[in-house]
Design a protein around this motif. Structure first.
Motif, short mmCIF file in Angstrom:
data_model
loop_
_atom_site.label_atom_id
_atom_site.label_comp_id
_atom_site.label_asym_id
_atom_site.label_seq_id
_atom_site.Cartn_x
_atom_site.Cartn_y
_atom_site.Cartn_z
N PHE A 1 -55.41 -93.47 -15.45
CA PHE A 1 -56.01 -94.59 -14.70
C PHE A 1 -56.39 -94.14 -13.29
CE2 PHE A 1 -55.55 -98.82 -12.44
CZ PHE A 1 -56.70 -99.37 -12.97
N ILE A 2 -55.50 -93.41 -12.63
CA ILE A 2 -55.75 -92.94 -11.27
C ILE A 2 -56.94 -91.97 -11.22
CG2 ILE A 2 -54.79 -91.44 -9.45
CD1 ILE A 2 -52.09 -92.85 -9.90
N GLU A 3 -57.09 -91.18 -12.29
CA GLU A 3 -58.19 -90.21 -12.33
C GLU A 3 -59.53 -90.84 -12.74
OE1 GLU A 3 -56.85 -87.18 -14.97
OE2 GLU A 3 -55.49 -86.26 -13.50
N GLY A 4 -59.53 -92.15 -12.98
CA GLY A 4 -60.77 -92.83 -13.33
C GLY A 4 -61.21 -92.64 -14.76
N LYS A 5 -60.26 -92.33 -15.65
CA LYS A 5 -60.60 -92.10 -17.05
C LYS A 5 -60.18 -93.26 -17.94
CE LYS A 5 -60.19 -87.09 -16.48
NZ LYS A 5 -59.41 -85.89 -16.82
N ALA A 6 -59.64 -94.31 -17.32
CA ALA A 6 -59.27 -95.53 -18.04
C ALA A 6 -59.85 -96.71 -17.27
CB ALA A 6 -57.76 -95.67 -18.15
N ALA A 7 -60.41 -97.66 -18.01
CA ALA A 7 -61.00 -98.84 -17.35
C ALA A 7 -59.94 -99.86 -16.99
CB ALA A 7 -62.04 -99.47 -18.27
N ALA A 8 -58.91 -99.97 -17.83
CA ALA A 8 -57.89 -101.00 -17.61
C ALA A 8 -56.54 -100.58 -18.18
CB ALA A 8 -58.34 -102.32 -18.23
N VAL A 9 -55.49 -101.05 -17.54
CA VAL A 9 -54.12 -100.79 -18.01
C VAL A 9 -53.27 -102.02 -17.74
CG1 VAL A 9 -54.24 -98.28 -17.60
CG2 VAL A 9 -53.35 -99.79 -15.81
N LYS B 1 -52.92 -97.84 -4.65
CA LYS B 1 -53.39 -97.88 -3.25
C LYS B 1 -53.32 -96.49 -2.62
CE LYS B 1 -52.08 -102.70 -2.39
NZ LYS B 1 -51.09 -103.60 -1.73
N GLU B 2 -52.21 -95.82 -2.89
CA GLU B 2 -52.00 -94.48 -2.35
C GLU B 2 -53.07 -93.51 -2.84
OE1 GLU B 2 -48.33 -91.51 -2.63
OE2 GLU B 2 -47.70 -93.53 -2.07
N ALA B 3 -53.53 -93.74 -4.06
CA ALA B 3 -54.56 -92.86 -4.65
C ALA B 3 -55.97 -93.29 -4.26
CB ALA B 3 -54.42 -92.88 -6.17
N ASN B 4 -56.06 -94.31 -3.38
CA ASN B 4 -57.37 -94.83 -2.93
C ASN B 4 -58.24 -95.30 -4.09
OD1 ASN B 4 -56.95 -94.36 -0.11
ND2 ASN B 4 -57.32 -92.18 -0.47
N LEU B 5 -57.60 -95.88 -5.07
CA LEU B 5 -58.32 -96.40 -6.24
C LEU B 5 -58.85 -97.79 -5.93
CD1 LEU B 5 -58.76 -95.41 -9.23
CD2 LEU B 5 -56.83 -96.86 -9.83
N ASP B 6 -60.09 -98.05 -6.25
CA ASP B 6 -60.66 -99.39 -6.06
C ASP B 6 -60.33 -100.21 -7.30
OD1 ASP B 6 -62.02 -101.58 -5.19
OD2 ASP B 6 -64.03 -100.76 -5.51
N PHE B 7 -59.19 -100.86 -7.25
CA PHE B 7 -58.71 -101.58 -8.44
C PHE B 7 -58.62 -103.08 -8.19
CE2 PHE B 7 -54.93 -100.87 -5.92
CZ PHE B 7 -54.16 -102.00 -6.12
N SER C 1 -43.27 -89.67 -22.32
CA SER C 1 -44.37 -89.19 -21.47
C SER C 1 -45.57 -90.13 -21.39
CB SER C 1 -44.85 -87.82 -21.98
OG SER C 1 -45.39 -87.95 -23.29
N ALA C 2 -45.57 -91.17 -22.20
CA ALA C 2 -46.74 -92.07 -22.26
C ALA C 2 -47.03 -92.73 -20.91
CB ALA C 2 -46.55 -93.13 -23.33
N ASP C 3 -46.00 -93.14 -20.20
CA ASP C 3 -46.25 -93.83 -18.93
C ASP C 3 -46.93 -92.92 -17.91
OD1 ASP C 3 -45.96 -96.28 -17.32
OD2 ASP C 3 -44.67 -95.03 -16.07
N ASP C 4 -46.46 -91.68 -17.82
CA ASP C 4 -47.09 -90.73 -16.90
C ASP C 4 -48.55 -90.50 -17.28
OD1 ASP C 4 -44.80 -90.40 -15.42
OD2 ASP C 4 -44.13 -88.63 -16.51
N PHE C 5 -48.79 -90.41 -18.59
CA PHE C 5 -50.17 -90.21 -19.07
C PHE C 5 -51.05 -91.40 -18.68
CE2 PHE C 5 -53.30 -91.01 -22.48
CZ PHE C 5 -54.08 -89.87 -22.35
#
Length: 417
Positions: free
Chosen positions: A255-263, A274-280, A246-250
């Motif tokens: 990251f998509i929810e903006g709770k991680a700075a980097a992965v 891109k699909e999640a409209n994340l400014d990465f 389950s680690a990958d899904d987590f």
């Protein structure tokens, strides 16, 4: 009488079979205008690429290119049976780590490329086994660091900077006091953690991945890397990061929810962001605590030809044609997958794509995935290497020793005669 009826029935069945075969051959010949036919197998997503380049090849070689859509790994799995039965395509794409085994087993056509200068030594190494070339490189892949531009102004350049980010309260993991999701990566997955091990001096096989008797996953450097990974699991990460299933899904969701700075992730992850409209953004993975570069696996895919093709010369021509300077860039333009062809890669690097540039820079420190059959035993033998140590079940040294022991035993059982 019964024997006579059986004989007549068998005769009629044979006539019908040959008749259908003749009919089928006539249809194929008719549909191609009497020209030779070269069957090219690709996944559905690559069909447009083949469609866009095939016309010139058909004209130059007086041949009809027939496209077959099939998932790459399904096609490779089917080749050993489909080939001898006459049902395999003439050419197809293959992941680099599959080319060695299929080539050694006699399922791929050995080729003599007219041009190898369009590719680097690392690229050619991935399509070569025992000095024999079994393909033409098309794409390079490796891991990179993704970062959230809304959360960090400049991407981290060292792992110490990543550790410093764990002190930022924005990334505190609410369910577990003192734990942080500032930086995440799935180190329980050997593919993901190998860059750490290699950066500390660990290696899979000696002689640039050719000597399966020399395994360096439990040397001093590798053990030091496992210990450093353990620091992240014990001091920084939530317990769920130890769950390989389950680690990958987590990681992706956080990251998509903006709770991680980097992965750390592969080029294939970008479409989800891109699909999640994340400014990465995407950059090379930060420098390790020992001052060395992260050295993940270098992978990708290349064009290969079936050993069973009835058109070996045409097949080799297609391999080189489809991966030449122009067509390799066409592939990049269509798919955003970074070219193995050096001229096409240089052109791609000028397109202002952060991800493309990150893959190119990281590839310089990446280690080609061993493409000998014995590599299959490494994936299974090393799958719990990091977990056993990080969970406290074993010391870093014991975990590494046990992994190497399993790998060696499996290789001895399956490959040593």
């Amino acid at each position: 009488m019964a024997h006579l009826k059986k004989g007549i029935a068998l005769f009629l069945a044979l006539v019908l079979t040959f008749g259908l075969a003749a009919c089928s051959s006539s249809k194929d010949a008719a549909s191609s205008g009497g020209k030779k036919v070269l069957t090219v197998s690709v996944e559905e997503t690559y069909r447009n690429y083949v469609e866009s380049i095939k016309a010139d090849f058909e004209k130059e070689n007086d041949v009809t290119v027939k496209i077959v859509e099939k998932p790459m790994f399904d096609q490779l799995e089917a080749l050993p049976l489909d080939g001898p039965a006459g049902n395999a395509p003439d050419v197809m794409l293959a992941a680099y780590d599959r080319i060695g085994g299929l080539g050694q087993q006699g399922h791929l056509l050995e080729i003599e490329p007219s041009d190898t200068k369009s590719f680097g030594e690392k690229e050619m190494q991935q399509v070569t086994v025992d000095g024999k070339v079994y393909g033409i490189p098309l794409v390079i892949e490796t891991l990179v660091l993704y970062y959230n531009k809304d959360l960090v102004k400049t991407p981290p350049k060292t792992f110490q900077e990543l550790e410093d980010l764990t002190n930022d309260p924005r990334f505190a993991f609410a369910s577990e006091k003192g734990k942080s999701t500032a930086f995440l990566t799935k180190w329980t997955d050997f593919y993901m953690s190998y860059g750490l091990l290699a950066g500390y001096g660990g290696y899979v096989f000696g002689e640039n991945g050719k000597d399966s008797k020399d395994i360096g996953l439990n040397n001093e450097g590798a053990v030091e890397a496992v210990e450093y990974a353990g620091k992240w699991f014990k001091e920084y990460w939530p317990k769920g990061m130890q769950d390989n299933s389950s680690a990958d899904d987590f990681i992706q969701q956080t990251f998509i929810e903006g709770k991680a700075a980097a992965v750390i992730g592969g080029p294939w992850s970008a479409s989800n962001y891109k699909e999640a409209n994340l400014d990465f953004g995407a950059v090379k993975i930060p420098t390790l605590p020992n001052g060395k570069e992260y050295a993940p696996f270098a992978g990708g895919k290349g064009w290969v030809a079936s050993k069973y093709t009835k058109e070996p010369e045409l097949a080799q021509k297609w391999l080189e044609y489809a991966a030449n300077d122009h067509n390799a860039y066409v592939f990049y333009d269509e798919t955003n997958e970074v070219p193995a062809n050096l001229a096409a890669r240089e052109k791609a690097d000028k397109q202002n794509s952060e991800l493309t540039s990150a893959v190119i820079k990281q590839y310089e420190t990446a280690t080609p995935t061993p493409n000998i059959p014995e590599m299959a035993e490494v994936w299974t033998g090393a799958e719990s290497l990091i977990f056993d140590a990080s969970s406290g079940k074993k010391s870093a040294q014991q975990s590494a020793n046990d992994a190497v022991k399993v790998i060696k035993e499996n290789i001895k059982e399956k490959y040593v005669k």
